[in-house]
Design an enzyme around this catalytic site. Structure first.
Site, PDB file in Angstrom:
ATOM      1  N   ILE A 167       6.778  -3.836  -2.861  1.00 15.82           N
ATOM      2  CA  ILE A 167       6.384  -3.614  -4.441  1.00 15.82           C
ATOM      3  C   ILE A 167       7.288  -5.168  -5.239  1.00 15.82           C
ATOM      4  O   ILE A 167       6.619  -5.543  -6.066  1.00 15.82           O
ATOM      5  CB  ILE A 167       7.370  -1.872  -4.459  1.00 15.82           C
ATOM      6  CG1 ILE A 167       7.145  -0.796  -4.094  1.00 15.82           C
ATOM      7  CG2 ILE A 167       7.254  -2.484  -5.786  1.00 15.82           C
ATOM      8  CD1 ILE A 167       7.395   0.064  -4.235  1.00 15.82           C
TER       9      ILE A 167
ATOM     10  N   GLY B  58      13.370  -9.174  -4.780  1.00 17.12           N
ATOM     11  CA  GLY B  58      13.731  -8.323  -3.566  1.00 17.12           C
ATOM     12  C   GLY B  58      13.299  -8.466  -2.596  1.00 17.12           C
ATOM     13  O   GLY B  58      12.058  -9.076  -2.715  1.00 17.12           O
TER      14      GLY B  58
ATOM     15  N   GLU C 214      17.681 -14.681  -4.499  1.00 16.45           N
ATOM     16  CA  GLU C 214      18.320 -14.699  -3.241  1.00 16.45           C
ATOM     17  C   GLU C 214      17.329 -15.056  -2.011  1.00 16.45           C
ATOM     18  O   GLU C 214      17.385 -16.540  -1.917  1.00 16.45           O
ATOM     19  CB  GLU C 214      18.521 -13.099  -2.840  1.00 16.45           C
ATOM     20  CG  GLU C 214      19.067 -13.126  -0.766  1.00 16.45           C
ATOM     21  CD  GLU C 214      19.087 -11.804  -1.157  1.00 16.45           C
ATOM     22  OE1 GLU C 214      19.724 -11.270  -1.809  1.00 16.45           O
ATOM     23  OE2 GLU C 214      18.326 -10.690   0.264  1.00 16.45           O
TER      24      GLU C 214
ATOM     25  N   GLY D 171      10.230  -6.687  -0.247  1.00 15.39           N
ATOM     26  CA  GLY D 171       9.550  -4.816   0.774  1.00 15.39           C
ATOM     27  C   GLY D 171       7.891  -5.535  -0.445  1.00 15.39           C
ATOM     28  O   GLY D 171       8.151  -6.458  -1.189  1.00 15.39           O
TER      29      GLY D 171
ATOM     30  N   GLY E  17      21.214  -8.428  -1.490  1.00 11.45           N
ATOM     31  CA  GLY E  17      21.428  -8.987  -2.092  1.00 11.45           C
ATOM     32  C   GLY E  17      21.676  -7.756  -3.147  1.00 11.45           C
ATOM     33  O   GLY E  17      21.335  -7.885  -4.532  1.00 11.45           O
TER      34      GLY E  17
HETATM   35  N1  COA Z   1      12.593   9.638   4.190  1.00 13.95           N
HETATM   36  C1  COA Z   1      11.833   9.371   5.053  1.00 13.95           C
HETATM   37  N2  COA Z   1      11.450   7.783   5.485  1.00 13.95           N
HETATM   38  C2  COA Z   1      11.139   7.316   4.652  1.00 13.95           C
HETATM   39  C3  COA Z   1      12.108   7.334   3.448  1.00 13.95           C
HETATM   40  C4  COA Z   1      12.203   8.914   3.206  1.00 13.95           C
HETATM   41  N3  COA Z   1      12.749   9.109   1.699  1.00 13.95           N
HETATM   42  N4  COA Z   1      11.327   6.179   2.280  1.00 13.95           N
HETATM   43  C5  COA Z   1      11.300   5.370   2.970  1.00 13.95           C
HETATM   44  N5  COA Z   1      10.576   5.595   4.812  1.00 13.95           N
HETATM   45  C6  COA Z   1       9.627   5.574   5.398  1.00 13.95           C
HETATM   46  C7  COA Z   1       8.760   5.453   5.240  1.00 13.95           C
HETATM   47  O1  COA Z   1       7.693   6.373   5.061  1.00 13.95           O
HETATM   48  C8  COA Z   1       8.223   3.702   5.424  1.00 13.95           C
HETATM   49  O2  COA Z   1       7.906   3.955   7.398  1.00 13.95           O
HETATM   50  P1  COA Z   1       6.601   3.508   8.372  1.00 13.95           P
HETATM   51  O3  COA Z   1       7.210   1.726   8.353  1.00 13.95           O
HETATM   52  O4  COA Z   1       6.868   4.389   9.209  1.00 13.95           O
HETATM   53  O5  COA Z   1       5.896   3.046   7.018  1.00 13.95           O
HETATM   54  C9  COA Z   1       9.812   3.145   6.148  1.00 13.95           C
HETATM   55  O6  COA Z   1      10.971   3.960   6.034  1.00 13.95           O
HETATM   56  C10 COA Z   1      10.239   2.028   5.536  1.00 13.95           C
HETATM   57  O7  COA Z   1      10.124   2.242   3.696  1.00 13.95           O
HETATM   58  P2  COA Z   1       9.283   1.447   2.752  1.00 13.95           P
HETATM   59  O8  COA Z   1       9.108   1.530   1.404  1.00 13.95           O
HETATM   60  O9  COA Z   1       7.893   1.153   3.558  1.00 13.95           O
HETATM   61  O10 COA Z   1      10.287  -0.022   2.500  1.00 13.95           O
HETATM   62  P3  COA Z   1       9.737  -1.598   2.395  1.00 13.95           P
HETATM   63  O11 COA Z   1       9.311  -1.942   3.419  1.00 13.95           O
HETATM   64  O12 COA Z   1       9.020  -1.557   0.926  1.00 13.95           O
HETATM   65  O13 COA Z   1      11.641  -2.118   2.242  1.00 13.95           O
HETATM   66  C11 COA Z   1      14.010  -2.045   2.206  1.00 13.95           C
HETATM   67  C12 COA Z   1      12.452  -1.584   1.631  1.00 13.95           C
HETATM   68  C13 COA Z   1      13.854  -0.665   3.649  1.00 13.95           C
HETATM   69  C14 COA Z   1      13.259  -3.233   2.546  1.00 13.95           C
HETATM   70  C15 COA Z   1      14.338  -2.293   1.016  1.00 13.95           C
HETATM   71  O14 COA Z   1      14.582  -1.114   0.484  1.00 13.95           O
HETATM   72  C16 COA Z   1      15.648  -2.240   1.124  1.00 13.95           C
HETATM   73  O15 COA Z   1      16.551  -3.157   2.209  1.00 13.95           O
HETATM   74  N6  COA Z   1      16.269  -2.394   0.436  1.00 13.95           N
HETATM   75  C17 COA Z   1      18.087  -3.222   0.646  1.00 13.95           C
HETATM   76  C18 COA Z   1      17.824  -4.334   1.023  1.00 13.95           C
HETATM   77  C19 COA Z   1      17.367  -5.237  -0.879  1.00 13.95           C
HETATM   78  O16 COA Z   1      17.174  -4.700  -1.599  1.00 13.95           O
HETATM   79  N7  COA Z   1      17.724  -6.763  -0.731  1.00 13.95           N
HETATM   80  C20 COA Z   1      16.966  -7.227  -2.013  1.00 13.95           C
HETATM   81  C21 COA Z   1      17.494  -8.288  -2.098  1.00 13.95           C
HETATM   82  S1  COA Z   1      16.278  -9.544  -0.638  1.00 13.95           S
END
Ligand code: COA
Length: 431
Positions: free
Chosen positions: A219, A215, A238, A217, A336
């Protein structure tokens, strides 16, 4: 048909092509690097004279002039997922969004539930049979082409010509605009110690011969880096990015043990470096397909040992994931995630991982919470969730009771928050 003549007949400047968009039209644009910059800049330039035009897209990468609250009555972005240029408008409310599983966007288009008048896309140069490759993102674009009044392509020699169902014929095209600027590059995210620890926990549970979906991000990419010593991995995903490319180059990916489309990698959009785009060009081991194929949970599940790795922002004690908003404030989109969680759950010996650091905001907020904040958009639900991984370990939830889920999730929460989580679970009569 003389394809070269057909090409010449349709070739024009970006401004003339953008003039094919009418007031009230919906323009569908592919994901990420599939967005055509010359065409979108020309559409933006027409902004003041247009009214009621919508640009629908899942992940914009460039901030064109129409991303502007003052001009939304002229051209408005409509999001299937928020990215950098669209997030501020989504959070402020002047950009609207369509909640949907990525796998189902082609169906929404086919059934007329979401409109399409014009398609804008990047494309490879035409081949001798009159076809252009939309390899960067066939996603929902192929469905939109079937319904559009006009298909406008930005032909760029840097776009790879890939195999799969990602080709459009010159006879289906209304306008061709040529450009040769390098494709946008998206580098690998920074991987810190927390991400690395999560990657190691997940890697321990991935067997040789597994097929991977990786996915979006930091991690998911951190996990990939821990898999370079594995054998005979396969790819059914994807997004193909530089993380997967690194894994392929390490020799860990052979696709030989895939039980669905053995020998082939499958993806629906590309986001990476020039190295990735060159790798995709006429590569017989890769097929780019529409998202209703790649992300269809039933088709993807035909891969035994399908492993899905996706990130979330927050999870409650039952395992409900708020992956796309922070409270009621939208952050990204469903993408996805649910498609592949369900696919991995169906796959024989499959594993669906949801990964997250235990805290946010420099350790001040636990991401494992008793209940999701009011207004949170739930992405993966409690009946679909299986493995949850933080830097403190792995919680396996599928088939487990509410009480067992609380125990497992609190055990992987940050130690500073475990006491209050336990107290909250007791108040909620979960423990
Ligand atoms: N409360 C407050 N803020 C939070 C939070 C919480 N529980 N969890 C995360 N945040 C903030 C982080 O501090 C970070 O802020 P910053 O940019 O100011 O540092 C921001 O939200 C993003 O968090 P992060 O964990 O760094 O996200 P990421 O860049 O690893 O992305 C997503 C994760 C958003 C892409 C992912 O969760 C997502 O969109 N998932 C749905 C779609 C998906 O999984 N697609 C997969 C197929 S491609």
């Amino acid at each position: 048909m003389n394809f070269d003549q057909a090409y010449r007949d349709r070739r024009m400047g970006a401004a003339d092509a953008a003039a094919l968009v009418h007031d009230g039209d919906t323009v569908v644009v592919p994901t990420g690097v599939g967005e055509p910059p010359a065409l979108l800049a020309a559409l933006s330039a027409r902004g003041p004279e247009l009214s009621g035009v919508t640009v629908s897209q899942i992940l914009p990468l460039r901030k064109f002039d129409y991303f502007n609250p003052a001009t939304v009555d002229n051209i408005r972005h409509n999001a299937y997922f928020f990215g950098g240029p669209s997030r501020p408008g989504g959070q402020a409310g002047w950009i609207d969004y369509v909640p949907a599983y990525f796998s189902e966007l082609p169906q929404l288009i086919d059934r007329g539930l979401t409109p399409v008048d014009v398609v804008f896309s990047m494309a490879s140069p035409m081949d001798e049979h009159g076809f252009f490759s939309l390899s960067l993102a066939p996603d929902y674009t192929m469905a939109a082409i079937r319904r559009a009044r006009a298909v406008l392509l930005e032909v760029n020699p840097n776009v790879p010509s890939a195999f799969g169902e990602c080709r459009v014929h010159v006879s289906q095209v209304a306008a061709l605009v040529e450009s040769d600027e390098p494709l946008l590059e998206v580098g690998l995210p920074t991987i810190g110690p927390v991400q690395e620890a999560i990657g190691k926990h997940v890697a321990e549970l991935i067997d040789d011969g597994s097929t991977l979906q990786i996915g979006y991000g930091a991690i998911p990419d951190a996990v990939v880096m821990q898999l370079r010593h594995k054998h005979d991995l396969g790819i059914h995903t994807e997004m193909i990015g530089d993380g997967i490319l690194t894994l392929i180059e390490s020799g860990a990916v052979t696709n030989r043990r895939k039980t669905y489309m053995p020998g082939k990698m499958v993806a629906t959009f590309a986001l990476g470096s020039q190295r990735l785009y060159r790798f995709m060009h006429l590569n017989p081991t890769l097929e780019m397909h529409p998202v209703d194929f790649t992300n269809d949970p039933y088709l993807a599940a035909r891969n035994d040992k399908l492993v899905a790795i996706n990130a979330t922002l927050q999870i409650d004690l039952l395992g409900q994931c708020g992956s796309e908003s922070i409270g009621a404030t939208p952050y990204s989109g469903t993408g996805g995630q649910v498609d592949f969680v369900r696919a991995a759950n169906r796959s024989r010996d499959g594993k669906a991982f949801i990964v997250l650091p235990s805290t946010a905001k420099e350790g001040t907020i636990s991401r494992i919470v008793p209940t999701l904040a009011t207004g949170t958009h739930v992405t993966t639900g409690k009946n679909d969730i299986n493995y949850v991984v933080t830097e403190y370990g792995v919680a396996q939830l599928r088939g487990k009771s509410a009480r067992q889920r609380c125990d497992a999730l609190i055990a992987i929460a940050h130690p500073d928050f475990r006491g209050e989580l336990r107290a909250a679970a007791a108040r909620m009569r979960l423990m």
